[in-house]
Design a protein around this motif. Sequence first.
Motif, PDB file in Angstrom:
ATOM      1  N   TYR A  82       0.825  -1.213   0.000  1.00 44.05           N
ATOM      2  CA  TYR A  82       0.000   0.000   0.000  1.00 44.05           C
ATOM      3  C   TYR A  82       0.860   1.265   0.000  1.00 44.05           C
ATOM      4  O   TYR A  82       0.447   2.291  -0.541  1.00 44.05           O
ATOM      5  N   LEU A  86       2.064   1.481  -3.602  1.00 43.06           N
ATOM      6  CA  LEU A  86       0.920   1.890  -4.429  1.00 43.06           C
ATOM      7  C   LEU A  86       0.638   3.380  -4.264  1.00 43.06           C
ATOM      8  O   LEU A  86       0.397   4.089  -5.247  1.00 43.06           O
ATOM      9  N   LYS A 141       0.969   6.342  -7.140  1.00 45.77           N
ATOM     10  CA  LYS A 141      -0.142   7.239  -7.501  1.00 45.77           C
ATOM     11  C   LYS A 141       0.286   8.704  -7.402  1.00 45.77           C
ATOM     12  O   LYS A 141      -0.089   9.524  -8.241  1.00 45.77           O
ATOM     13  N   PHE A 161      -6.760  -6.557  -4.319  1.00 42.25           N
ATOM     14  CA  PHE A 161      -7.055  -5.143  -4.540  1.00 42.25           C
ATOM     15  C   PHE A 161      -5.812  -4.414  -5.052  1.00 42.25           C
ATOM     16  O   PHE A 161      -5.872  -3.674  -6.041  1.00 42.25           O
ATOM     17  N   GLN A 186      -4.930  -5.570  -8.673  1.00 46.72           N
ATOM     18  CA  GLN A 186      -5.827  -5.007  -9.683  1.00 46.72           C
ATOM     19  C   GLN A 186      -5.560  -3.521  -9.904  1.00 46.72           C
ATOM     20  O   GLN A 186      -5.547  -3.045 -11.050  1.00 46.72           O
ATOM     21  N   GLU A 187      -5.357  -2.778  -8.798  1.00 46.54           N
ATOM     22  CA  GLU A 187      -5.064  -1.345  -8.915  1.00 46.54           C
ATOM     23  C   GLU A 187      -3.749  -1.123  -9.674  1.00 46.54           C
ATOM     24  O   GLU A 187      -3.673  -0.243 -10.534  1.00 46.54           O
ATOM     25  N   LYS A 203      -4.185  -1.967 -13.424  1.00 48.53           N
ATOM     26  CA  LYS A 203      -5.016  -0.923 -14.065  1.00 48.53           C
ATOM     27  C   LYS A 203      -4.182   0.331 -14.339  1.00 48.53           C
ATOM     28  O   LYS A 203      -4.201   0.879 -15.448  1.00 48.53           O
ATOM     29  N   PHE A 204      -3.414   0.761 -13.343  1.00 47.96           N
ATOM     30  CA  PHE A 204      -2.624   1.985 -13.497  1.00 47.96           C
ATOM     31  C   PHE A 204      -1.426   1.779 -14.424  1.00 47.96           C
ATOM     32  O   PHE A 204      -1.015   2.716 -15.110  1.00 47.96           O
TER      33      PHE A 204
END
Length: 429
Positions: free
Chosen positions: A208, A211, A215, A242, A245-246, A249-250
């Motif tokens: 996290y 991630l 971002k 989660f 997948q994030e 996607k990014f």
Amino acid sequence: MGKIFKFVLLFAFLSFVFSCAPKPTELEEKRIQNSQYYYKIGLSYLNSGNIAQAIYYLNKAYEIDPEDPDILNALGIAYTNVKEYSRAKEFFLRSIEILPDKPETYTNLGVLLAQEGNYEQALWYLEKAIENPNYRNKEKALYNIAVIYRKMGNLPKFEEALKRTISYNPYFMNAYITLGNHYILQKRYTDAYDIFSKAINAGLVNPYIYLGLAKAYYYLGEYEKARYFFQKAKKVAGDDMFVKQEAVKFIDIVDRKIVEKREKEIKKQESKKRITPGRVVRKSLPETVKGTRGIISEVEEKEKSTVMERKSEKSEAEETRQEEPKKEIKEEKKVVKKTTPEVPKKVIKPKIRFYVQVGVFSDEKSAMDVYEKLKNLGLEPKIKKRNIDGTRYYFVIIGYFKSYLEASRFYRKKLKPEGFKGIVKFVRK
């Protein structure tokens, strides 16, 4: 004589019994040992998440020693976990009554009250825990204070409490993640970058955190760095779907952004090459007043004078050439050839080719099904095999195209109407 003998025997027996009977302090010690034995078993079940067994053994400990504040506190936690708040509250309050200097019980009661929605009371107990100078885990109380302020809608105090949490414990992972994600939601991307970078510099490894930093880089326009940390988040995600997948996607979005950025740079370079060096672009002169004739600007006069000079130089050169013999002319030509600058060799750059990725599959059969469907439509798909983290994946692709726009149009016209979901990607060839 017989009676006397019986009396002596009875006296001897009673003496033996009383001499073997344990002292009151020994009984007390045994009772405490038994309560601690059940308490430790109950605590191990509580930590492992088996609440039913925890409650059973903690109650056995409580029956033996109902005045032990640790047993009462543990029972309060166990009943909080099964949402029996009234019973849990009784145990916490009783524990505080017996031992008012135990900050952990105040924190636990504060958490319970927050779950009930009694935020003001919860804050009072949590602040009381922080005030205790002997409390070693103040960051836990502070983190819960932050959560309560967020529920109350007080974002400045929520942020302040999280900063205090990190200052008390720079390795408290949840505080970094919660604060960083809050900054991203608030579009404070530089602050998000700072807090996630601080977590990584502290040596914290968490999907996290990676991630969140990815971002932050993405929203700041640093696409290459964003891609790197999205890949790291995916790698350390484990079974967390989660995060995976994030990240995936990014990564697809970032790839498109990188391609678009490079295409713009290429177009910019091409437009610069089209403008030849030394070329003078003549600007249109402003309109003169009606009726005036023969007015020439300074620019035009300069141009005329230079043209006249060139003509005079040309005529003089022609005259000298006629007088000089042919041999000298040849020698001049040779000199010109020698002084001619060498043309720089053309550097061949790798070409970027685009393709449409129709699907990624972990089994070959699923990939072949999609491949056959595309073949039946008269298209020419390919299956590319790739190992990622020890697992083989099958990529169904169609390509290659010269530009992102060409690949995107192909997808919209040929694949999307047939129900295929795809994404445009690129490769250097």
